[in-house]
Design a protein around this motif. Sequence first.
Motif, PDB file in Angstrom:
ATOM      1  N   VAL A  22     -24.607  21.039   5.146  1.00  0.00           N
ATOM      2  CA  VAL A  22     -23.179  20.311   5.576  1.00  0.00           C
ATOM      3  C   VAL A  22     -22.347  20.677   6.366  1.00  0.00           C
ATOM      4  CG1 VAL A  22     -23.633  18.568   3.460  1.00  0.00           C
ATOM      5  CG2 VAL A  22     -22.280  20.567   3.259  1.00  0.00           C
ATOM      6  N   ARG A  23     -22.284  22.264   5.899  1.00  0.00           N
ATOM      7  CA  ARG A  23     -21.329  23.063   6.625  1.00  0.00           C
ATOM      8  C   ARG A  23     -21.657  23.356   8.285  1.00  0.00           C
ATOM      9  NH1 ARG A  23     -20.368  26.034   1.549  1.00  0.00           N
ATOM     10  NH2 ARG A  23     -21.931  27.631   2.388  1.00  0.00           N
ATOM     11  N   LEU A  48     -22.481  17.361  -1.658  1.00  0.00           N
ATOM     12  CA  LEU A  48     -21.054  16.595  -1.982  1.00  0.00           C
ATOM     13  C   LEU A  48     -20.010  17.468  -1.947  1.00  0.00           C
ATOM     14  CD1 LEU A  48     -22.495  13.482  -3.700  1.00  0.00           C
ATOM     15  CD2 LEU A  48     -21.408  13.435  -1.497  1.00  0.00           C
ATOM     16  N   LEU A  51     -18.883  19.415   1.468  1.00  0.00           N
ATOM     17  CA  LEU A  51     -18.635  18.454   2.361  1.00  0.00           C
ATOM     18  C   LEU A  51     -17.407  18.724   3.278  1.00  0.00           C
ATOM     19  CD1 LEU A  51     -20.319  16.254   3.854  1.00  0.00           C
ATOM     20  CD2 LEU A  51     -18.994  14.554   2.429  1.00  0.00           C
ATOM     21  N   PRO A  52     -17.495  19.315   4.494  1.00  0.00           N
ATOM     22  CA  PRO A  52     -16.074  19.436   5.183  1.00  0.00           C
ATOM     23  C   PRO A  52     -15.657  18.288   5.670  1.00  0.00           C
ATOM     24  CG  PRO A  52     -18.156  19.992   6.454  1.00  0.00           C
ATOM     25  CD  PRO A  52     -18.675  19.573   5.256  1.00  0.00           C
ATOM     26  N   ALA A  53     -14.174  18.362   5.844  1.00  0.00           N
ATOM     27  CA  ALA A  53     -13.272  17.466   6.612  1.00  0.00           C
ATOM     28  C   ALA A  53     -14.074  16.882   7.793  1.00  0.00           C
ATOM     29  CB  ALA A  53     -12.073  17.848   6.766  1.00  0.00           C
ATOM     30  N   THR A  56     -19.067  13.106   7.352  1.00  0.00           N
ATOM     31  CA  THR A  56     -19.828  12.069   6.316  1.00  0.00           C
ATOM     32  C   THR A  56     -21.066  12.159   6.084  1.00  0.00           C
ATOM     33  OG1 THR A  56     -18.257  10.153   7.085  1.00  0.00           O
ATOM     34  CG2 THR A  56     -19.839   9.251   5.997  1.00  0.00           C
ATOM     35  N   GLY A 281     -15.962  13.580   4.003  1.00  0.00           N
ATOM     36  CA  GLY A 281     -15.558  15.016   3.521  1.00  0.00           C
ATOM     37  C   GLY A 281     -13.897  14.962   3.655  1.00  0.00           C
ATOM     38  N   ALA A 282     -13.192  15.801   2.976  1.00  0.00           N
ATOM     39  CA  ALA A 282     -13.793  16.770   2.288  1.00  0.00           C
ATOM     40  C   ALA A 282     -14.078  16.910   0.528  1.00  0.00           C
ATOM     41  CB  ALA A 282     -13.183  18.166   2.324  1.00  0.00           C
ATOM     42  N   GLY A 283     -15.339  17.094   0.335  1.00  0.00           N
ATOM     43  CA  GLY A 283     -15.718  17.007  -1.100  1.00  0.00           C
ATOM     44  C   GLY A 283     -15.592  15.853  -1.752  1.00  0.00           C
TER      45      GLY A 283
END
Length: 288
Positions: A22-23, A48, A51-53, A56, A281-283
């Motif tokens: 995801v990054r 999850l 998950l970066p800002a 999705t 994202g994030a998280g």
Amino acid sequence: MRIDLHCHSTASDGTDTPAELVRNAGAAGLDVVALTDHDTTRGYAEALAALPAGLTLVTGAELSCRLDGVGLHMLAYLFDPEEPELLSERELVRDDRVPRAQAMIANLQELGVPVTWEQVERIAAGGSVGRPHIATALVELGVVRSVSDAFTTEWLADGGRAYVEKHESDPFEMIRLVKAAGGVTVFAHPAASKRGQTVPESAIAELAAAGLDGIEVDHMDHEPATRARLRGLAGELGLLPTGSSDYHGSRKTCVLGEFTTDPEIYGEITRRATGAFPVPGAGGGAGR
């Protein structure tokens, strides 16, 4: 909006961990990425959490099926991972991967290749073991130059000298199970003849009649003429045409976002799904 709906992590046969995937997807400028590991949802929580800002996550899986003796892969998106019937079928497929891999290793040893289960297990690193891990072992041993070179009848392709069948689901039953779990189904790389025998277009029509939602049109294993033909077929059958990288990290040459899905098609996939939702994202937390 850049949308890649077919990616793998170390939870199956990719080389990026779910967090790295995801990054890397965010760094590649993707807006949406799907985690579709083979027959497993084990990478969801890690992806999850990392998950970066701006990115999705679509949760999914690539499910192993077989029709009239021909292997095929079914991408399933946004299903409830705990739905009992689908979970039971996925576990049957997943649990057969280890004895199948061990049998292929035995075949390779009989062919004079000094590959071992310990080597393949190290390469898999706890992921859902598959042929790409064995192919990587052949690369390490200098038997072949690349992972793709191992997928020939000489070695690991369907019907190849070292090939062993595994439990694979009936695709019509898989469509039913995924739909019952609130998910959406897309036939992955349906014309990837480089990988082995493919099902005829008449079979795709039968799957469409049974509730198949889409076919993966834009894919590295489809030539331009093939993509054009499949896009026309999707139109004729009322199927959603998708595009994606089939990213495996360093194990394959494809890159994140090499092919993408039209935002309107993505929107229709999310509208049809009821088992889970895309997570921004994030998280974020898991879908329902």
